[in-house]
Design a protein around this motif. Structure first.
Motif, short mmCIF file in Angstrom:
data_model
loop_
_atom_site.label_atom_id
_atom_site.label_comp_id
_atom_site.label_asym_id
_atom_site.label_seq_id
_atom_site.Cartn_x
_atom_site.Cartn_y
_atom_site.Cartn_z
N SER B 47 0.83 -1.21 0.00
CA SER B 47 0.00 0.00 0.00
C SER B 47 0.87 1.25 0.00
O SER B 47 0.51 2.26 -0.62
N GLN B 91 -7.37 0.49 -0.87
CA GLN B 91 -7.68 -0.67 -0.04
C GLN B 91 -8.85 -0.34 0.89
O GLN B 91 -9.71 -1.17 1.12
N ASP B 172 -5.42 -1.57 -5.17
CA ASP B 172 -4.87 -2.06 -3.91
C ASP B 172 -5.89 -2.96 -3.22
O ASP B 172 -6.82 -2.47 -2.59
N GLU B 173 -5.70 -4.25 -3.36
CA GLU B 173 -6.59 -5.25 -2.74
C GLU B 173 -8.06 -4.98 -3.02
O GLU B 173 -8.91 -5.08 -2.14
MG LIG Z 1 -2.03 -2.79 2.04
#
Ligand SMILES: [Mg+2]
Ligand SMILES: Nc1ncnc2c1ncn2[C@@H]1O[C@H](COP(=O)(O)OP(=O)(O)OP(=O)(O)O)[C@@H](O)[C@H]1O
Lengths: 383, 253
Positions: B47, B91, B172-173
């Protein structure tokens, strides 16, 4: 009857309200000098403001004596200025008969030229009436008032007051709701203009089952002082109150005060209350005081809570918006706009919502939201 | 031809005990038409990499560069980087009370393209994008991310990706917290975005599941602030079986 320690006793008599010194709890935040003319009082005169537009069908208007005023069941003055208003002005009454349903908001425009004025106004709303009243203040006055909104059984009332004064104006007063059995009251207070505005907003119940929602927005610019003192008196069982005020401040010497007092009396079983105040400091040099108070005399309640926050822009919000290409100044504007829109959209009267959003837009246009040099992020250091 | 070139990126965050280096020299090259997956243990700095590229003020780039089609991004403000063609699906998307999804998207689109989108087609376009991601059109009048479920927030990120149409997207995820159907729907969104051929994706994930839908051209293993191994799609399957242990040892050595 126990009186809350948070408040002086209410009284219709001027002699019970000495001129404040500034040491009193309820006056400790307020600059008193600009209020001097309102403390002093003026002899009763014909100098009155014209505010009544064409009344809706079925609605009547009258003037009452003090005795009639007391008998009508409105809230007595809590402070000197409201008491002076009672002593200086004939009580004006507007009667909304039982069962009246108004499709359009009834708008009262107070347009005041420079000078000292008082107003003792009573809105008496009959049982099961459904209506929206908008009270809009404009002009350059020094203005003291007592406003009583007396709401009958089962009525549904939206009450909006807009303080849109010119610079230099002073407005202090008391707005009180007296709420009947199972009545629903939603109030919106928008304080945007004026050098000093101080509103004491109180509510109490005459029977069980009443519901109160109070929303407020204020926008203090440089040199402005805006104070809102709320007092919800849960003096009846099964009553509900929800208070949510939001303020933004910008510029040197911008000041706001929010006091949220809630008293839950012994007999007020099964009540529910929540009050919230949020302040957004847009620049250096401004100050917001926020004081929630809960006084609980019975444990037999559904819920009671409060929250109060005062802070600057949330960096994460700004980052998120900017990561989508929105420039910093625009991102800030969007966040402030949202901060107020979040309250305004709960009013439920589209006409009023649009008007208030436009007022917020207008305020925002006058604010410099561009980032200060310190808040510009650093690029890569030279290697 | 588009490219996003990250080279020698070192990044610090401010901590109570002074600055702490999180990224320790990251090199990555993305070209249009490519999907790059980044996998790595919790806390390895994935991240941090995403935020640093996007310009989050919390992360200080101490050396290295990020170039998008030759333009150095590290000296640019967050919004200038977006204007250069960068997008970050977060995220943990942020809630912005009182700002509707529609207003937000219109403001962003206007800022990016320099002109307000055409009123006639705009609402239709936004609603269509919402619908493609399985979100009811009523979402456009809701406050941005406020009260959205975890999965709805992630879908909303991909709605933005489709509407704003950047050159490069860092996800991000985005697959974390999605149910089985949502994973497919979001993956299809990413694949649609890639269809045009002139876009690239950096996809940060912990799971190979999404890689069954969005096929990566490259997989990078990220450990302790740098890329320790690179390979093709098969590398993800190895990781699934063996875990990161071998790579963590490698990074220590
Ligand atoms: Mg992360
Ligand atoms: N303010 C801080 N103080 C100390 N350490 C920090 C700070 N901010 C971030 N870190 C550390 O930086 C490291 C990298 O965090 P990052 O969020 O980039 O990891 P990640 O690879 O995305 O992990 P995950 O897979 O859990 O999302 C973590 O160890 C984190 O604790």
């Amino acid at each position: 009857m126990t009186e809350s320690h948070l408040h002086p006793e209410a009284s219709w008599e001027l002699k019970d309200h000495p001129i404040p010194t500034g040491k009193e709890e309820i006056w400790r935040f307020t600059p008193l000098a600009p209020l001097a003319p309102l403390f002093a009082g003026v002899p009763r005169s014909e100098k009155r403001l014209h505010w009544v537009g064409p009344l809706p069908d079925g609605v009547t208007h009258d003037c009452y004596s003090l005795a009639e005023c007391v008998a009508a069941g409105g809230q007595a003055p809590f402070d000197r200025i409201a008491a002076v208003a009672v002593a200086s002005d004939k009580a004006a009454y507007i009667d909304f008969p039982a069962g009246l349903v108004l499709d359009e908001p009834y708008v009262m425009d107070v347009e005041a030229p420079a000078g000292v004025y008082y107003q003792n106004l009573n809105l008496v709303i009959g049982a099961r009436a459904k209506l929206t009243v908008v009270l809009r203040h404009r002009g350059q006055a020094t203005y003291g008032e007592l406003l009583n909104v007396i709401v009958g059984e089962g009525a549904e009332v939206n009450f909006v007051s807009v303080q849109d004064w010119d610079a230099g104006s002073v407005h202090a007063g008391q707005h009180s709701f007296t709420i009947g059995k199972d009545a629903q009251v939603k109030s919106v207070t928008a304080t945007l203009g004026g050098s000093l505005v101080r509103l004491m907003e109180t509510a109490s119940f005459t029977a069980p089952g009443g519901q109160l929602e109070q929303f407020g927005i204020y926008f203090a610019d440089a040199g402005q002082f805006l104070e809102h003192r709320l007092f919800v008196d849960h003096n009846q069982p099964n009553t509900v109150s929800n208070v949510d005020y939001r303020g933004a401040l910008q510029g040197e010497g911008a000041r706001s005060v929010w006091v949220g007092d809630v008293l839950i009396r012994k007999q007020a079983e099964n009540i529910n209350t929540y009050e919230s105040n949020k302040n957004l400091l847009l620049t250096d040099g401004c100050r917001a005081d926020s004081v929630p108070n809960l006084e609980i005399e019975t444990g037999e309640i559904q819920g009671a809570g409060h929250s109060s926050t005062t802070g600057r822009f949330d960096d994460e919000q700004l980052f998120y918006l900017r990561s989508r290409g929105i420039p910093e100044t625009e991102a800030r504007r969007l966040v402030v706009h949202g901060f107020f829109a979040d309250i305004i959209r709960r009013i439920g009267v589209p006409e009023v919502e649009q008007r208030l959003l436009a007022e917020v837009e207008r305020e925002l246009e006058q604010v410099d939201l561009s980032p200060t040099p310190a808040s510009l992020e650093q690029g890569i250091e030279e290697k | 031809m588009s490219e996003l070139i990250i080279s020698g990126l070192h990044v610090e965050v401010e901590t109570e005990d002074g600055p702490k280096e999180i990224l320790k020299g990251v090199d990555l090259e993305l070209r249009n038409g490519e999907v790059h997956a980044i996998m790595g243990p919790n806390g390895s700095g994935k991240s941090t990499l995403a935020y640093s590229i996007a310009g989050h003020p919390k992360y200080h780039i101490t050396s290295g560069s990020v170039r998008l089609d030759g333009q150095e991004l590290t000296g640019l403000s967050v919004d200038e980087r977006a204007k250069a063609g960068l997008f970050l699906a977060m995220q943990y998307p942020i809630e912005v009370p009182g700002v509707s999804v529609a207003n937000f998207l219109r403001t962003a689109k206007t800022a990016l393209s320099g002109e307000a989108p055409k009123v006639r087609t705009w609402v239709k376009d936004v609603n269509a994008a919402l619908e493609r991601l399985g979100l009811d059109p009523s979402f456009s009048s809701r406050s941005l991310n406020e009260g959205f479920s975890g999965g709805e927030k992630k879908r909303n990120e991909i709605v933005q990706l489709e509407v704003l149409n950047p050159k490069f997207a860092i996800l991000d995820e985005t697959d974390s917290g999605l149910d089985i159907d949502a994973l497919r729907i979001v993956s299809e969104g990413v694949n649609r975005y890639m269809e045009s051929g002139d876009h690239g994706v950096l996809l940060i994930t912990h799971y190979t599941r999404i890689l069954n839908y969005v096929h990566p051209d490259f997989v990078h293993v990220f450990v302790d602030g740098r890329v320790v191994t690179e390979g093709g799609a098969e590398l993800a399957d190895h990781l699934e079986e063996e875990g990161y242990d071998r790579f963590i040892q490698l990074a220590k050595a």
